[in-house]
Scaffold this motif. Structure first.
Motif, PDB file in Angstrom:
ATOM      1  N   TRP A  31       0.869  -1.180   0.000  1.00  7.68           N
ATOM      2  CA  TRP A  31       0.000   0.000   0.000  1.00  7.68           C
ATOM      3  C   TRP A  31       0.902   1.224   0.000  1.00  7.68           C
ATOM      4  CZ3 TRP A  31      -4.685  -1.555  -1.084  1.00  7.68           C
ATOM      5  CH2 TRP A  31      -4.932  -2.911  -0.860  1.00  7.68           C
ATOM      6  N   ALA A  32       0.612   2.172  -0.863  1.00  5.60           N
ATOM      7  CA  ALA A  32       1.544   3.295  -1.044  1.00  5.60           C
ATOM      8  C   ALA A  32       0.790   4.616  -1.105  1.00  5.60           C
ATOM      9  CB  ALA A  32       2.332   3.094  -2.339  1.00  5.60           C
ATOM     10  N   ASN A  33       1.436   5.657  -0.610  1.00  8.26           N
ATOM     11  CA  ASN A  33       0.882   7.006  -0.670  1.00  8.26           C
ATOM     12  C   ASN A  33       1.285   7.645  -2.000  1.00  8.26           C
ATOM     13  OD1 ASN A  33       1.018   9.996  -0.370  1.00  8.26           O
ATOM     14  ND2 ASN A  33       0.063   9.508   1.600  1.00  8.26           N
ATOM     15  N   THR A  34       0.291   7.956  -2.823  1.00  6.47           N
ATOM     16  CA  THR A  34       0.561   8.444  -4.184  1.00  6.47           C
ATOM     17  C   THR A  34       1.321   9.781  -4.173  1.00  6.47           C
ATOM     18  OG1 THR A  34      -1.541   7.468  -4.828  1.00  6.47           O
ATOM     19  CG2 THR A  34      -0.513   8.943  -6.414  1.00  6.47           C
ATOM     20  N   ALA A  35       0.884  10.707  -3.323  1.00  5.33           N
ATOM     21  CA  ALA A  35       1.524  12.038  -3.305  1.00  5.33           C
ATOM     22  C   ALA A  35       2.982  11.919  -2.895  1.00  5.33           C
ATOM     23  CB  ALA A  35       0.771  12.962  -2.355  1.00  5.33           C
ATOM     24  N   LEU A  36       3.246  11.052  -1.934  1.00  3.88           N
ATOM     25  CA  LEU A  36       4.634  10.900  -1.471  1.00  3.88           C
ATOM     26  C   LEU A  36       5.494  10.229  -2.550  1.00  3.88           C
ATOM     27  CD1 LEU A  36       6.633  11.420   0.751  1.00  3.88           C
ATOM     28  CD2 LEU A  36       5.834   9.370   1.939  1.00  3.88           C
ATOM     29  N   MET A  37       4.905   9.259  -3.254  1.00  5.84           N
ATOM     30  CA  MET A  37       5.646   8.640  -4.366  1.00  5.84           C
ATOM     31  C   MET A  37       6.033   9.724  -5.379  1.00  5.84           C
ATOM     32  SD  MET A  37       3.642   5.032  -5.129  1.00  5.84           S
ATOM     33  CE  MET A  37       4.619   4.492  -6.529  1.00  5.84           C
ATOM     34  N   ALA A  38       5.069  10.592  -5.702  1.00  7.25           N
ATOM     35  CA  ALA A  38       5.324  11.640  -6.695  1.00  7.25           C
ATOM     36  C   ALA A  38       6.390  12.604  -6.188  1.00  7.25           C
ATOM     37  CB  ALA A  38       4.031  12.383  -7.002  1.00  7.25           C
ATOM     38  N   GLU A  39       6.256  12.986  -4.927  1.00  6.64           N
ATOM     39  CA  GLU A  39       7.233  13.929  -4.347  1.00  6.64           C
ATOM     40  C   GLU A  39       8.652  13.359  -4.400  1.00  6.64           C
ATOM     41  OE1 GLU A  39       6.231  15.285  -0.324  1.00  6.64           O
ATOM     42  OE2 GLU A  39       8.397  15.395   0.121  1.00  6.64           O
ATOM     43  N   LEU A  40       8.757  12.047  -4.189  1.00  2.00           N
ATOM     44  CA  LEU A  40      10.093  11.417  -4.156  1.00  2.00           C
ATOM     45  C   LEU A  40      10.523  10.926  -5.539  1.00  2.00           C
ATOM     46  CD1 LEU A  40       9.574   9.331  -0.876  1.00  2.00           C
ATOM     47  CD2 LEU A  40      10.983  11.389  -1.117  1.00  2.00           C
ATOM     48  N   GLY A  41       9.663  11.103  -6.536  1.00  2.47           N
ATOM     49  CA  GLY A  41      10.000  10.666  -7.897  1.00  2.47           C
ATOM     50  C   GLY A  41      10.028   9.152  -8.032  1.00  2.47           C
ATOM     51  N   VAL A  99     -10.110   3.587   2.502  1.00  2.00           N
ATOM     52  CA  VAL A  99     -11.475   3.916   2.064  1.00  2.00           C
ATOM     53  C   VAL A  99     -12.218   4.633   3.191  1.00  2.00           C
ATOM     54  CG1 VAL A  99     -13.696   2.863   1.418  1.00  2.00           C
ATOM     55  CG2 VAL A  99     -11.574   2.037   0.376  1.00  2.00           C
ATOM     56  N   ASN A 100     -12.010   4.139   4.414  1.00  2.61           N
ATOM     57  CA  ASN A 100     -12.667   4.747   5.575  1.00  2.61           C
ATOM     58  C   ASN A 100     -12.175   6.185   5.801  1.00  2.61           C
ATOM     59  OD1 ASN A 100     -14.511   4.268   7.768  1.00  2.61           O
ATOM     60  ND2 ASN A 100     -12.768   4.268   9.165  1.00  2.61           N
ATOM     61  N   ALA A 101     -10.951   6.461   5.312  1.00  2.00           N
ATOM     62  CA  ALA A 101     -10.391   7.821   5.436  1.00  2.00           C
ATOM     63  C   ALA A 101     -10.799   8.688   4.245  1.00  2.00           C
ATOM     64  CB  ALA A 101      -8.865   7.743   5.546  1.00  2.00           C
ATOM     65  N   GLY A 102     -11.669   8.171   3.388  1.00  3.59           N
ATOM     66  CA  GLY A 102     -12.179   8.960   2.258  1.00  3.59           C
ATOM     67  C   GLY A 102     -11.232   8.996   1.063  1.00  3.59           C
ATOM     68  N   MET A 103     -10.275   8.088   1.017  1.00  7.01           N
ATOM     69  CA  MET A 103      -9.313   8.070  -0.095  1.00  7.01           C
ATOM     70  C   MET A 103      -9.755   7.051  -1.165  1.00  7.01           C
ATOM     71  SD  MET A 103      -5.900   8.301   2.268  1.00  7.01           S
ATOM     72  CE  MET A 103      -4.611   8.727   1.123  1.00  7.01           C
ATOM     73  N   THR A 104      -9.304   7.287  -2.393  1.00  9.68           N
ATOM     74  CA  THR A 104      -9.712   6.428  -3.505  1.00  9.68           C
ATOM     75  C   THR A 104      -8.511   5.684  -4.079  1.00  9.68           C
ATOM     76  OG1 THR A 104     -11.356   8.093  -4.033  1.00  9.68           O
ATOM     77  CG2 THR A 104     -10.956   6.413  -5.708  1.00  9.68           C
ATOM     78  N   ALA A 105      -8.720   4.398  -4.334  1.00 10.12           N
ATOM     79  CA  ALA A 105      -7.662   3.563  -4.917  1.00 10.12           C
ATOM     80  C   ALA A 105      -7.259   4.106  -6.278  1.00 10.12           C
ATOM     81  CB  ALA A 105      -8.173   2.132  -5.065  1.00 10.12           C
ATOM     82  N   GLY A 106      -5.960   4.181  -6.514  1.00 11.60           N
ATOM     83  CA  GLY A 106      -5.478   4.684  -7.811  1.00 11.60           C
ATOM     84  C   GLY A 106      -5.339   6.199  -7.824  1.00 11.60           C
ATOM     85  N   ASN A 107      -5.996   6.868  -6.880  1.00 15.71           N
ATOM     86  CA  ASN A 107      -5.818   8.317  -6.750  1.00 15.71           C
ATOM     87  C   ASN A 107      -4.882   8.612  -5.576  1.00 15.71           C
ATOM     88  OD1 ASN A 107      -7.443   8.859  -8.931  1.00 15.71           O
ATOM     89  ND2 ASN A 107      -9.294   9.027  -7.719  1.00 15.71           N
ATOM     90  N   GLU A 108      -5.469   8.731  -4.397  1.00 14.25           N
ATOM     91  CA  GLU A 108      -4.623   9.108  -3.244  1.00 14.25           C
ATOM     92  C   GLU A 108      -3.742   7.966  -2.759  1.00 14.25           C
ATOM     93  OE1 GLU A 108      -7.926   9.470  -3.292  1.00 14.25           O
ATOM     94  OE2 GLU A 108      -8.361  11.621  -3.116  1.00 14.25           O
ATOM     95  N   PHE A 109      -4.161   6.728  -3.040  1.00 12.93           N
ATOM     96  CA  PHE A 109      -3.290   5.608  -2.641  1.00 12.93           C
ATOM     97  C   PHE A 109      -3.189   4.587  -3.765  1.00 12.93           C
ATOM     98  CE2 PHE A 109      -7.465   3.980  -1.479  1.00 12.93           C
ATOM     99  CZ  PHE A 109      -7.393   2.615  -1.666  1.00 12.93           C
ATOM    100  N   GLN A 110      -2.135   3.812  -3.706  1.00 12.62           N
ATOM    101  CA  GLN A 110      -1.849   2.791  -4.724  1.00 12.62           C
ATOM    102  C   GLN A 110      -1.767   1.422  -4.063  1.00 12.62           C
ATOM    103  OE1 GLN A 110      -1.177   3.840  -7.986  1.00 12.62           O
ATOM    104  NE2 GLN A 110      -1.594   5.914  -7.231  1.00 12.62           N
ATOM    105  N   CYS A 111      -2.035   0.395  -4.853  1.00 17.63           N
ATOM    106  CA  CYS A 111      -1.809  -0.972  -4.379  1.00 17.63           C
ATOM    107  C   CYS A 111      -1.081  -1.728  -5.476  1.00 17.63           C
ATOM    108  CB  CYS A 111      -3.137  -1.666  -4.086  1.00 17.63           C
ATOM    109  SG  CYS A 111      -4.214  -1.737  -5.523  1.00 17.63           S
ATOM    110  N   PHE A 112      -0.128  -2.513  -5.086  1.00 11.46           N
ATOM    111  CA  PHE A 112       0.525  -3.411  -6.046  1.00 11.46           C
ATOM    112  C   PHE A 112       1.059  -4.618  -5.292  1.00 11.46           C
ATOM    113  CE2 PHE A 112       3.457   0.034  -4.910  1.00 11.46           C
ATOM    114  CZ  PHE A 112       4.606  -0.622  -4.521  1.00 11.46           C
ATOM    115  N   ARG A 113       1.284  -5.693  -6.023  1.00 13.39           N
ATOM    116  CA  ARG A 113       1.765  -6.914  -5.379  1.00 13.39           C
ATOM    117  C   ARG A 113       3.206  -6.726  -4.907  1.00 13.39           C
ATOM    118  NH1 ARG A 113      -2.421  -9.950  -3.669  1.00 13.39           N
ATOM    119  NH2 ARG A 113      -4.055  -9.834  -5.240  1.00 13.39           N
ATOM    120  N   VAL A 114       3.534  -7.341  -3.795  1.00  8.25           N
ATOM    121  CA  VAL A 114       4.903  -7.237  -3.282  1.00  8.25           C
ATOM    122  C   VAL A 114       5.844  -7.682  -4.391  1.00  8.25           C
ATOM    123  CG1 VAL A 114       6.553  -8.087  -1.571  1.00  8.25           C
ATOM    124  CG2 VAL A 114       4.156  -7.686  -0.910  1.00  8.25           C
TER     125      VAL A 114
END
Ligand code: BGC
Length: 416
Positions: A145-155, A272-287
């Motif tokens: 599980w990953a934070n999209t904004a932080l991924m972008a900030e860190l390139g 989801v409970n925090a109001g975030m959307t998959a693919g937008n604010e957070f990402q999921c990918f297999r280890v």
């Protein structure tokens, strides 16, 4: 009649009707205590309430359910089994072997469960050819599980190999972030270990070590590599990881304090409970290293044998609700898991749900679907607990990787 008297009478009548309704009730033992999990429990409670079935809550915190299972054992020993219990894999089989579980065959036949529950789940829902549990979902443990904004900030883009995954964590660490959100509890370390074993050795190795418990695999160089990878993960957690609950680790990713978390898809319930959307604010990918495989667990409800006929009727009503296609959508959208039934379209699910459903089907078709050791679907509770002890001791620096692999062989042998 005075206003006050009228009010008292109304309340009395209401109380009477509540008592009548409460006669139809289930007491449910479960370990769904985080925000997302509680919301998922709410969907079940509401569905049953709509059918006139009351809910007595019996929550016991602790992922993987070890603590819940300890409480369950005490309740049953005291002759006070709850009506319904959230249960995983081999625990269901153990209780069924003891003759403690109600037979759900006639409901299952009426509703055609055998046609819609996949074989990998039926292997746990049935005992000696009879249905003893109703599966509500399929979770899997090999997710990041990953934070999209932080991924972008860190390139950082989505890593596709173990090396890239480590490099991404290194980048986050160097920038002063927590690279890996983790809670230091044995079951959380075991959850990551599922993926390290799969990543280090692939499907055949996972099968040999975690399912077949082959001592040669358990003590192999590949297992040493799995422990080495755990040590690498350990070097990317923050200083306060010890004892932290998994959902607080998820919150670190949600808040952008941490880049990644390796966790089952119950973590999605928190986003989801925090109001975030998959693919937008957070990402999921297999280890990275486990792509093409799925290490799964399925939450099922086992009904304990009870004498009272009204309780038996409530159990059947609950099992029926759990298995309804509509409910499996409602529940799993909130829970983060995917339906246990194979006949549910994926279009109502978010990006991670759709990915999860597609990958589950692919893994099942290609021989890449394996029970999660961490969540009771690879081996018996006693072997699982023995593995937990070694994994967590290694994670906390008690053993080096080679010693840990050797200890695993011994611990598993003793536990069998
Ligand atoms: C259960 C999930 C639960 C998770 C964390 C797993 O063992 O299958 O339903 O959300 O533990 O509590």
């Amino acid at each position: 009649m005075t206003m006050m008297k009228k009010l008292h009478m109304t309340v009395a009548v209401l109380a009477l009707s509540t008592t009548a309704a409460a006669a139809q009730e289930v007491e449910v033992l479960h370990w769904w205590t985080s925000g997302g999990e509680a919301a998922a429990v709410g969907t079940l409670r509401d569905t049953l309430a709509a059918g006139g079935i009351g809910w007595q809550d019996m929550p016991v915190a602790g992922g993987g359910g070890s603590d819940a299972m300890t409480v369950l054992r005490a309740r049953v020993t005291a002759g006070d089994a709850p009506t319904a219990v959230q249960m995983l894999g081999f625990s269901i089989q153990d209780w069924a072997a003891e003759g403690a579980l109600a037979n759900l065959d006639s409901l299952a036949a009426d509703q055609g469960w055998a046609d819609v529950v996949p074989a990998a789940l039926q292997r746990f829902s049935t005992y000696d050819g009879s249905w003893v549990a109703a599966p509500v979902n399929v979770h899997s443990t090999n997710w990041v599980w990953a934070n999209t904004a932080l991924m972008a900030e860190l390139g950082i883009t989505q890593p596709t190999s173990w090396e890239e995954f480590v490099a991404a964590m290194e980048t986050a660490k160097a920038a002063g972030y927590t690279a890996l959100a983790h809670g230091g509890q044995a079951w959380q370390e075991a959850t990551m270990f599922d993926s390290m074993v799969m990543g280090a050795g692939g499907p055949d190795f996972y099968q040999a070590a975690m399912v077949d418990l082959d001592p040669a695999a358990l003590g192999s160089d590949t297992m040493v590599e799995a422990f080495d990878r755990m040590a690498t993960l350990r070097s990317y957690v923050d200083d306060n990881f010890s004892g932290r609950d998994w959902n607080l680790a998820t919150a670190m990713v949600i808040n952008g304090d941490a880049l990644f978390q390796i966790m089952g898809d119950w973590a999605k319930g928190e986003f989801v409970n925090a109001g975030m959307t998959a693919g937008n604010e957070f990402q999921c990918f297999r280890v990275p290293g486990t792509e093409g495989t799925v290490t799964f667990n399925s939450d099922q409800f086992a009904m304990f044998n009870v004498a009272d006929e009204s309780d038996q009727a409530s159990q059947l009503a609950m099992a029926s609700a759990v298995m309804s296609p509509e409910f499996q959508v409602t529940f799993n959208l909130v829970k983060g898991s995917v339906p246990a039934r194979t006949d549910i379209p994926s279009d109502q699910f978010d990006a991670c749900g759709q990915l999860g459903m597609a990958q589950l089907a692919e893994a099942a078709a290609s021989g890449g679907l394996f029970g999660s050791m961490a969540h009771g679907h690879a081996n018996t509770p006693s072997v699982q607990n023995a593995m937990y002890d070694v994994i967590t001791a290694h994670f906390n620096g008690e053993y080096d990787a080679a010693t840990a692999a050797a200890e695993l062989v011994t611990a598993v042998e003793i536990a069998q």
